[in-house]
Design an enzyme around this catalytic site. Sequence first.
Site, PDB file in Angstrom:
ATOM      1  N   ARG A  49       0.849  -1.188   0.000  1.00  6.01           N
ATOM      2  CA  ARG A  49       0.000   0.000   0.000  1.00  6.01           C
ATOM      3  C   ARG A  49       0.883   1.236   0.000  1.00  6.01           C
ATOM      4  NH1 ARG A  49       2.332   1.788   3.545  1.00  6.01           N
ATOM      5  NH2 ARG A  49       0.743   3.371   3.869  1.00  6.01           N
ATOM      6  N   GLY A  50       0.251   2.376  -0.249  1.00  2.39           N
ATOM      7  CA  GLY A  50       1.009   3.598  -0.469  1.00  2.39           C
ATOM      8  C   GLY A  50       1.140   3.818  -1.965  1.00  2.39           C
ATOM      9  N   ARG A  92      -7.084  -0.471  -7.100  1.00  2.00           N
ATOM     10  CA  ARG A  92      -7.233   0.636  -6.138  1.00  2.00           C
ATOM     11  C   ARG A  92      -7.472   1.911  -6.946  1.00  2.00           C
ATOM     12  NH1 ARG A  92      -4.828   0.260  -1.023  1.00  2.00           N
ATOM     13  NH2 ARG A  92      -6.177   2.015  -0.506  1.00  2.00           N
ATOM     14  N   GLN A 199      -2.573   2.378  10.042  1.00  5.37           N
ATOM     15  CA  GLN A 199      -1.277   2.424   9.355  1.00  5.37           C
ATOM     16  C   GLN A 199      -0.245   3.267  10.094  1.00  5.37           C
ATOM     17  OE1 GLN A 199      -4.288   3.049   7.879  1.00  5.37           O
ATOM     18  NE2 GLN A 199      -4.284   2.483   5.717  1.00  5.37           N
ATOM     19  N   ASP A 240      -2.108  10.511  -2.203  1.00  2.00           N
ATOM     20  CA  ASP A 240      -2.431   9.508  -3.212  1.00  2.00           C
ATOM     21  C   ASP A 240      -2.755  10.150  -4.551  1.00  2.00           C
ATOM     22  OD1 ASP A 240      -2.924   6.479  -2.061  1.00  2.00           O
ATOM     23  OD2 ASP A 240      -2.980   8.019  -0.519  1.00  2.00           O
TER      24      ASP A 240
END
Length: 349
Positions: A49-50, A92, A199, A240
């Site tokens: 993720r990220g 995503r 997170q 993001d």
Amino acid sequence: MAELLAIKWDDNRDKLILLDQTILPNKIEYIEYDTAEGVYDSIKDMIVRGAPAIGVTAAYGLYFAAKVAPEDKFENFFKYLKEKSSYLDSSRPTAVNLSWALKVMESKALENKDKDVKEIKSILREEAKRIHEEDIEICKTIGENLITLLKDGVGILTHCNAGQLATSKYGTATSPMYLAKEKGWNFKVYSDETRPRLQGSTLTALELYEAGIDVTTITDNMAAMVMSQGKIDAVIVGCDRIAANGDTANKIGTMGVSILAKYFGIPMYIAAPTPSIDINTKTGEDIPIEERNPEEVTSRFGVWTAPKGVKVYNPGFDVTPHENITAIVTEKGIVYPPFKENLKKLFEK
């Protein structure tokens, strides 16, 4: 203390190796991938993720798709590649680095359409590796630019994880922290827990602690308190997707942090690789916001924390208005308001 890397590439075995971030901080395990389908699942299930890390991972995923694509003629090969690119892109929807990396890979294939398909497959392998290596350099440069806005003794608040675990190395928001440690600075980091997936506590606090950086975990609703006590000199977060006007989509809760920072007169910095800037998206209202599984909110560690069947609203991201942002720090330099004009200049250099 061990260095934690989200992404590794095994050149000899042609395998992508990802740190399973769903089981941190309790276990440190790596999973190997060599198919586009496996990579899709790793992104969808948040093994990785990220935004920057997702982009790099997707590039390798499209290379894996290319490996098994038809070789009879380029048209059939590219049709298959486009289908798999769309498939990976659906994993995503908010992280623009995902679609950016896939488009780069597609463009590389088109640039070489007159070559033998087998050769194009090798070219795509090298392109995925280049995207990986470039991300490392981008993150380090962002840190070098950000650290010019800080000083020894600084107190920093960060939200979610825009650290080494969200990128190939260094992180974006955490990059100046690693560089400050190298300089011997005395500084302190406060890491928001970041509900509902935690997170900030499971990832950011873990990687900074492992690196020997002075980090304190706080719950999200403690941010106002630590700001009011004068413990925070700067807020640094990742992103993001950034719209053309500077509106910034980041992990849910970032907008609230920006409102608090503005109230207390604390600068709010966005650490942003230029692939995260989407000039084609006019404002934050145009950014698609992913809604995630309700059980992320209603249960944790196998225990229900809300009545079963209760209604849940669980957006994964929110949009910080550009008015709340002091500067957007990229590998190409520091961008100040007015963002609509100045972000555009980045792509003219």
